[in-house]
Design an enzyme around this catalytic site. Structure first.
Site, PDB file in Angstrom:
ATOM      1  CB  CYS A   1      10.968 102.119 -34.773  1.00  0.00           C
ATOM      2  SG  CYS A   1       9.805 102.630 -33.470  1.00  0.00           S
TER       3      CYS A   1
ATOM      4  CD  GLU B   1      -1.667 116.210 -38.400  1.00  0.00           C
ATOM      5  OE1 GLU B   1      -1.548 115.183 -37.714  1.00  0.00           O
ATOM      6  OE2 GLU B   1      -1.879 117.334 -37.913  1.00  0.00           O
TER       7      GLU B   1
ATOM      8  CG  ASP C   1       2.257 118.807 -36.076  1.00  0.00           C
ATOM      9  OD1 ASP C   1       1.246 118.150 -36.348  1.00  0.00           O
ATOM     10  OD2 ASP C   1       2.500 119.247 -34.926  1.00  0.00           O
TER      11      ASP C   1
ATOM     12  CB  CYS D   1      10.116 105.682 -29.467  1.00  0.00           C
ATOM     13  SG  CYS D   1       9.496 104.138 -30.155  1.00  0.00           S
TER      14      CYS D   1
ATOM     15  CB  CYS E   1      13.420 102.390 -31.398  1.00  0.00           C
ATOM     16  SG  CYS E   1      12.747 104.031 -31.785  1.00  0.00           S
TER      17      CYS E   1
ATOM     18  CB  CYS F   1       8.410 106.003 -33.209  1.00  0.00           C
ATOM     19  SG  CYS F   1      10.197 106.262 -33.156  1.00  0.00           S
TER      20      CYS F   1
ATOM     21  CG  ASP G   1       4.432 120.174 -31.761  1.00  0.00           C
ATOM     22  OD1 ASP G   1       3.443 119.422 -31.716  1.00  0.00           O
ATOM     23  OD2 ASP G   1       4.569 121.163 -31.021  1.00  0.00           O
TER      24      ASP G   1
END
Length: 428
Positions: free
Chosen positions: A354, A284, A189, A371, A374, A351, A381
């Site tokens: 999950c 990305e 990232d 999250c 969960c 997340c 990051d």
């Protein structure tokens, strides 16, 4: 065989050679502008495109005229190479797979460079650390042999930046794709607060500041001095730059070049480590141009938070995500790994435990990801890098839902329309 690798060295010309190279650089820039203006004029008046083969004949005639003696001082091979580069700029503009725009005119403050074909130069080694390159009409020029050439020279470019003169060789080595290295993959990232967070690591990789505190203070003082000297020149010298102003500009250029070199050094170390030590690298598929668009707006509809957006744009560009992707593309090919761009949608809000997407999991764009479904907590990051790695594993690097626009079907009518829309704005 075409050049498939670059080699760049620090050039050390004498004072006489430096004056000659400076003149060549300005002549090459003027030749580019004249050739581009001729192509634009011929297309507007007659609707046809002029290529380098035809312009090379015009160049030979112009070099023989006494009124254009300054053009004859530039080696003929360099002038022909400038026209070939203009051909390549046009080809990139018409290629829908290339993001290049219409060729632009070069200002006087543009970086000086003199391109030469490989057969026009020769290199001889002096000792372990020094070598000489033969340039036509100039002779032998010393350069620092920081690494071996390792191949056949196909082209050379002499250029100058804020720290001095350099020479870059395009070398044909005959690179072949390496076999898969079989190492585990990762997701990365790229951000602003954390320059790069790798999914397999527990701490981010931070880019060191390009300038020290003392260098930053000196740069600010030089910028203020430059503003004062330009104001004085406009009021009292009719806009003509003084020698003091030119020295100030040179000092600013030296500091900015030093900053750029440090940024480039960090980028090369980062991308080499990622490509060499991982089987695949997931990143990305970002559109950096859209991310760094100006928020200034127009007079009728001015933008909001323009100063904050400008600072964010500078921070994004300082981490150069586009350059990192470009380097990963060819380095993964060299080290037996694979670059896998993935759609960037909601990577910071998904997340990694999950898979639920919820903007409430990262309130205020802070460093903590919690999250709400969960209860998973992690650095924001690092959580994004793990999600990028998961997408790279699932899709194998597919960008089906990419933010990039769909390719336009090429057609002669589209090319003519694109040229008509672009050329008037560039010509003005």
């Amino acid at each position: 065989m075409k050049a498939d690798m670059g080699r760049r060295y620090r050039l050390y010309p004498t004072s006489v050679q430096e004056r000659v190279l400076t003149g060549w650089g300005h002549t090459a820039r003027a030749l580019w502008n004249v050739a581009l203006a001729q192509r634009v004029h011929v297309y507007e008046q007659r609707g046809r495109t002029v290529r380098a083969v035809e312009q090379c004949r015009f160049l030979t005639q112009a070099r023989a005229e006494s009124e254009l003696a300054w053009l004859a001082e530039l080696p003929a091979q360099a002038g022909q190479q400038v026209l070939r580069h203009l051909d390549a700029a046009y080809d990139n503009f018409f290629s829908h797979a290339h993001p290049a725009g219409f060729p632009a005119f070069k200002r006087r403050g543009h970086r000086l460079s003199v391109p030469l074909p490989g057969q026009a130069v020769a290199v001889r080694k002096l000792n372990r650390h020094w070598a000489e390159v033969y340039l036509p009409k100039l002779g032998w020029v010393r350069f620092r042999l920081s690494r071996a050439l390792g191949g056949t020279i196909r082209n050379a470019t002499v250029s100058r930046d804020g720290t001095g003169w350099h020479i870059a060789f395009g070398v044909a080595i005959g690179i072949k794709a390496a076999l898969p290295n079989g190492k585990p993959g990762c997701g990365v990232d790229f951000g602003v607060a954390a320059s790069a967070y790798v999914s397999t690591e527990t701490a981010p990789r931070l880019k060191p500041p390009g300038l020290t505190a003392a260098e930053g203070a000196r740069l600010r003082n030089l910028e203020r001095r430059k503003a004062r000297q330009i104001t004085y020149a406009k009021k009292h010298n009719g806009g003509k730059y003084s020698n003091r102003l030119r020295r100030t500009i040179a000092q600013i250029g030296k500091l900015k070049t030093r900053e750029a070199n440090r940024r480039q050094d960090f980028t090369h170390q980062l991308t080499t480590d990622l490509a060499k030590n991982h089987g695949f690298v997931g990143i990305e598929d970002l559109r950096v141009t859209s991310m760094t668009g100006s928020a200034k707006g127009t007079l009728e509809q001015p933008g909001r938070n323009v100063r904050a957006k400008s600072g964010l744009n500078r921070s994004i560009l300082d981490n150069c995500p586009g350059t990192r992707r470009r380097q990963l593309e060819y380095k993964c090919h060299l080290y037996g790994s694979e670059l896998r761009p993935v759609p960037p949608y909601h990577t910071s809000q998904t997340c990694a435990a999950c898979g639920k997407v919820d903007p409430e999991s990262r309130k205020g764009c802070g460093r903590l990801f919690a999250c709400v479904h969960c209860g998973h907590e992690d650095d924001a990051d690092h959580n994004a890098s793990v999600e990028i790695e998961a997408r790279a594993r699932r899709t194998g690097g597919s960008v089906t839902n990419s933010t990039r626009r769909r390719p336009v079907v090429p057609s002669p009518a589209h090319r003519r329309r694109r040229m008509r829309e672009t050329q008037p704005a560039t010509y003005e």
